[in-house]
Design a protein around this motif. Structure first.
Motif, mmCIF file in Angstrom:
data_model
loop_
_atom_site.group_PDB
_atom_site.id
_atom_site.type_symbol
_atom_site.label_atom_id
_atom_site.label_comp_id
_atom_site.label_asym_id
_atom_site.label_seq_id
_atom_site.Cartn_x
_atom_site.Cartn_y
_atom_site.Cartn_z
ATOM 1 N N LEU A 285 41.453 34.569 38.245
ATOM 2 C CA LEU A 285 41.398 33.250 38.845
ATOM 3 C C LEU A 285 42.036 33.254 40.236
ATOM 4 O O LEU A 285 41.487 32.696 41.182
ATOM 5 N N GLU A 286 43.174 33.898 40.365
ATOM 6 C CA GLU A 286 43.817 33.970 41.675
ATOM 7 C C GLU A 286 42.928 34.671 42.699
ATOM 8 O O GLU A 286 42.817 34.232 43.848
ATOM 9 N N ALA B 232 45.843 26.856 34.311
ATOM 10 C CA ALA B 232 45.979 28.276 34.634
ATOM 11 C C ALA B 232 47.077 28.931 33.813
ATOM 12 O O ALA B 232 47.005 30.113 33.483
ATOM 13 N N SER B 233 48.103 28.148 33.455
ATOM 14 C CA SER B 233 49.213 28.707 32.687
ATOM 15 C C SER B 233 48.823 29.067 31.260
ATOM 16 O O SER B 233 49.556 29.776 30.581
ATOM 17 N N THR B 234 47.665 28.577 30.788
ATOM 18 C CA THR B 234 47.215 28.916 29.437
ATOM 19 C C THR B 234 46.436 30.224 29.386
ATOM 20 O O THR B 234 46.152 30.735 28.301
ATOM 21 N N LEU B 235 46.057 30.762 30.552
ATOM 22 C CA LEU B 235 45.173 31.925 30.588
ATOM 23 C C LEU B 235 45.896 33.209 30.204
ATOM 24 O O LEU B 235 47.066 33.397 30.557
ATOM 25 N N PRO B 236 45.209 34.113 29.522
ATOM 26 C CA PRO B 236 45.736 35.471 29.381
ATOM 27 C C PRO B 236 45.922 36.077 30.770
ATOM 28 O O PRO B 236 45.306 35.633 31.743
ATOM 29 N N HIS B 237 46.763 37.081 30.898
ATOM 30 C CA HIS B 237 47.115 37.626 32.213
ATOM 31 C C HIS B 237 45.897 38.100 33.001
ATOM 32 O O HIS B 237 45.824 37.882 34.218
ATOM 33 N N ALA B 238 44.931 38.732 32.327
ATOM 34 C CA ALA B 238 43.752 39.211 33.057
ATOM 35 C C ALA B 238 42.968 38.045 33.642
ATOM 36 O O ALA B 238 42.498 38.101 34.785
#
Length: 289
Positions: free
Chosen positions: A180-181, A169-175
């Motif tokens: 995901l959340e 999840a830490s690799t994802l772009p903010h959007a």
């Protein structure tokens, strides 16, 4: 002609959920989706299922299930056991996995390094791919006796409860991270409420330290660390790498002091060899929901 707009790749974790959300989509092939829902009902602990069981699990009427299972068996994706009147997943289903795995050539590069670390710490080292709200193992190495959790390629584990999931999840772009959340919370509000703070702390820890820890939150007897690998912008795929060790083998502080830095260093080595760059989201402000 109107262009069909694809839904975000994180929009759902199962064919059943997509089917439920797509009633107004004229381009959506409902029968195909129902067939995939039936296939997804087979999993560890439910490898042999009859039509009535499949109907109960999927919510699809039994006559429809019977037509779907017959067709899937004729195509080789299911195998019928006449003696038990049950179906199993057929060998042809494996063919679907090969093109995906073959496109992840970095697994072959990483495997010897993963095996070396697994032997050194007497645990498991695995690479996972983010798939909606789950992580799917795509490579794994292990020493001899690794306890009750034995990762295998294709096995899913939840994102929110695991170090591997938080690192990916830490690799994802903010959007993508926000999406995901929302999906995790929508799918299981109780689990999200219970693990939300630890999940967000793990994502932030990846940004600040290069790895995160999980102290038996998914499986009490296994403690784990994980590091982000990379988010492939061309495919939208996010990967992480973890190391799981039976809790009784760990000395106090060893997970964070020794094994965390080693899994982060291994992630760095893999990225360097395959020409990928890390993208860890910056620590986020603590939120209440």
């Amino acid at each position: 002609m109107a262009r069909t707009v694809s839904k975000p790749s994180l929009a759902s974790s199962s064919a059943a959920a997509v089917l439920a959300e797509s009633g107004d989509d004229a381009a959506f092939a409902t029968t195909l989706a129902k067939g995939l829902v039936v296939l997804e009902a087979f999993r560890a602990g439910a490898t042999q299922l009859g039509n009535m069981e499949l109907s109960t699990l999927t919510g699809i009427p039994r006559p429809t299930v019977a037509r779907l299972t017959h067709t899937l068996a004729e195509l080789g994706y299911l195998r019928y056991d006449a003696g038990r009147a049950k179906y199993r997943v057929g060998a042809r289903a494996l063919r679907m996995a090969h093109p995906l795995l073959a496109d992840m050539q970095f697994r072959q590069v990483a495997r010897p390094m993963m095996q070396e670390l697994a032997q050194s710490v007497r645990g498991t080292v695995s690479i996972g791919l983010l798939d909606a709200t789950s992580m799917i193992y795509v490579e794994t190495a292990r020493s001899g006796d690794v306890g009750p959790h034995v990762p295998d390629i294709g096995m899913p584990i939840p994102v929110v409860m695991t170090a591997m999931g938080r690192a990916a999840a830490s690799t994802l772009p903010h959007a993508g991270a926000a999406l995901l959340e929302r999906r995790i919370a929508d799918e299981d509000a109780e689990t999200w409420s219970a693990f939300r703070d630890k999940y967000r702390a793990g994502v932030a820890q990846c940004a600040s330290r290069g790895f995160c820890t999980c102290w038996g939150e998914y499986m009490a007897s296994i403690h784990a660390v994980a590091a982000p690998l990379f988010h492939a912008s061309e495919t939208g795929q996010s990967f992480s790498i973890n190391c799981g060790i039976p809790a009784f083998r760990l000395e106090p502080g060893q997970l964070e002091r020794e094994i965390g830095p080693r899994i982060a260093a291994l992630a760095d080595s893999i990225r360097s060899i395959v020409g990928q760059t890390a993208r860890a989201a910056p620590p986020r402000e603590t939120r209440k929901s």
